[in-house]
Design a protein around this motif. Structure first.
Motif, short mmCIF file in Angstrom:
data_model
loop_
_atom_site.label_atom_id
_atom_site.label_comp_id
_atom_site.label_asym_id
_atom_site.label_seq_id
_atom_site.Cartn_x
_atom_site.Cartn_y
_atom_site.Cartn_z
N LEU A 1 0.82 -1.22 0.00
CA LEU A 1 0.00 0.00 0.00
C LEU A 1 0.85 1.26 0.00
N ASP A 2 2.17 1.10 -0.19
CA ASP A 2 3.11 2.23 -0.25
C ASP A 2 3.15 3.03 1.05
N PHE A 3 2.96 2.35 2.18
CA PHE A 3 3.10 3.03 3.47
C PHE A 3 4.57 3.37 3.67
N ASN A 4 4.85 4.59 4.10
CA ASN A 4 6.23 5.05 4.23
C ASN A 4 6.81 4.64 5.58
N PHE A 5 7.40 3.44 5.63
CA PHE A 5 8.00 2.94 6.86
C PHE A 5 9.28 3.67 7.23
N ILE A 6 9.90 4.35 6.27
CA ILE A 6 11.19 4.96 6.56
C ILE A 6 11.08 6.45 6.91
N SER A 7 9.84 6.94 7.06
CA SER A 7 9.67 8.27 7.64
C SER A 7 9.85 8.15 9.15
N VAL A 8 9.98 9.27 9.84
CA VAL A 8 10.15 9.23 11.29
C VAL A 8 8.98 8.53 11.95
N TRP A 9 7.75 8.89 11.53
CA TRP A 9 6.57 8.29 12.14
C TRP A 9 6.37 6.85 11.70
N GLY A 10 6.63 6.58 10.42
CA GLY A 10 6.49 5.22 9.92
C GLY A 10 7.45 4.26 10.60
N PHE A 11 8.70 4.72 10.77
CA PHE A 11 9.70 3.89 11.43
C PHE A 11 9.36 3.69 12.90
N SER A 12 8.81 4.73 13.53
CA SER A 12 8.40 4.62 14.94
C SER A 12 7.28 3.60 15.10
N ILE A 13 6.32 3.61 14.19
CA ILE A 13 5.22 2.64 14.23
C ILE A 13 5.76 1.23 14.10
N TYR A 14 6.71 1.05 13.19
CA TYR A 14 7.31 -0.27 12.99
C TYR A 14 8.03 -0.73 14.26
N ILE A 15 8.82 0.16 14.85
CA ILE A 15 9.56 -0.18 16.07
C ILE A 15 8.61 -0.56 17.19
N PHE A 16 7.57 0.23 17.42
CA PHE A 16 6.63 -0.07 18.49
C PHE A 16 5.92 -1.40 18.24
N GLY A 17 5.71 -1.74 16.95
CA GLY A 17 5.07 -3.01 16.62
C GLY A 17 5.95 -4.20 16.95
N ILE A 18 7.21 -4.16 16.54
CA ILE A 18 8.09 -5.31 16.74
C ILE A 18 8.57 -5.44 18.18
N VAL A 19 8.58 -4.31 18.90
CA VAL A 19 9.04 -4.35 20.30
C VAL A 19 8.17 -5.30 21.12
N SER A 20 6.86 -5.31 20.85
CA SER A 20 5.97 -6.19 21.61
C SER A 20 6.37 -7.65 21.41
N TRP A 21 6.70 -8.02 20.16
CA TRP A 21 7.11 -9.40 19.87
C TRP A 21 8.43 -9.72 20.58
N ILE A 22 9.37 -8.79 20.55
CA ILE A 22 10.67 -9.02 21.18
C ILE A 22 10.53 -9.16 22.69
N VAL A 23 9.71 -8.30 23.31
CA VAL A 23 9.52 -8.34 24.77
C VAL A 23 8.89 -9.66 25.17
N PHE A 24 7.88 -10.11 24.43
CA PHE A 24 7.25 -11.40 24.74
C PHE A 24 8.27 -12.54 24.63
N ALA A 25 9.10 -12.50 23.57
CA ALA A 25 10.12 -13.53 23.40
C ALA A 25 11.08 -13.54 24.58
N GLY A 26 11.53 -12.35 24.99
CA GLY A 26 12.43 -12.25 26.14
C GLY A 26 11.79 -12.73 27.42
N PHE A 27 10.53 -12.36 27.63
CA PHE A 27 9.80 -12.76 28.84
C PHE A 27 9.69 -14.28 28.93
N PHE A 28 9.33 -14.92 27.82
CA PHE A 28 9.16 -16.38 27.84
C PHE A 28 10.50 -17.09 27.95
N MET A 29 11.58 -16.49 27.46
CA MET A 29 12.90 -17.08 27.65
C MET A 29 13.29 -17.06 29.14
#
Length: 213
Positions: free
Chosen positions: A178-206
């Protein structure tokens, strides 16, 4: 108190994720040469935190790959991709958060042709930074996909975490289509906040898993 490798790696994933979020919260939007000079200290501090978090979270990802290790060692394919993406983050953070503000502060009073050269150099740095963000997004997304597949296949971590990784990866693919701009400041921030949840869960379960083994 003795701490296991798996537990330490899990803590590193959580701590690294917190530092990533802190970086995004402190990270100001881009602007003119004068504005960059004005916020130089904030840029340096926020990106220094990001760079400092890289070896911490890299150790955590190595621990995740060890936790998910199988006879095929496919989890290390994920670690290879994430290592590639973290190098891109280091380069982007160094240029955009350290070199750029120092360069802008030194040359923002230039006039005439010299000013145009300064703007040209800064513009090149900005394009390089966006390219590195693009490499990071693709590299980490593939790593998360690989680990999610292994999680679903082996159940070494809760299988829903693997399906959650699939969902996040799907959203990234849809965003690109959909041509969402992931490499803008806001787009990159949205991506980071999205993946952080997955990383935190992985760390918690480890960490949780290390207490039961």
């Amino acid at each position: 108190m003795k701490i296991s490798f798996q537990k330490l790696a899990g803590y590193c994933l959580v701590i690294g994720s917190i530092l990533m979020v802190l970086t995004m919260l402190l990270h100001p939007s881009g602007g003119s040469l004068e504005y960059i000079t004005k916020i130089a200290k904030v840029l340096i501090i926020s990106h220094s935190i990001a760079i400092f978090s890289i070896p911490i979270i890299a150790f955590g990802f190595y621990g995740l790959s060890e936790t998910l290790q199988t006879s095929s060692k496919s989890s290390y394919l994920g670690f290879t991709f994430v290592g590639f993406s973290l190098v891109a983050v280091m380069l982007a953070g160094s240029i955009n958060g350290l070199i750029l503000p120092m360069y802008a502060s030194k040359f923002h009073n230039e006039m005439g042709q010299n000013l145009e050269i300064v703007k040209l150099v800064i513009g090149y740095g900005s394009k390089f930074n966006k390219a590195m963000d693009f490499v990071f997004i693709n590299g980490f997304s593939i790593a998360m996909l690989v680990w999610s597949v292994v999680i679903i296949q082996t159940s070494k971590l809760p299988r829903w975490l693997g399906f959650y990784g699939f969902i996040l990866f799907t959203f990234v693919i849809i965003g690109f289509l959909l041509d969402f701009n992931f490499i803008s400041v806001w787009g990159f921030s949205i991506y980071i906040f999205g993946i952080v949840s997955w990383i935190v869960f992985a760390g918690f379960f480890m960490v949780k898993l290390s207490k039961t083994t």
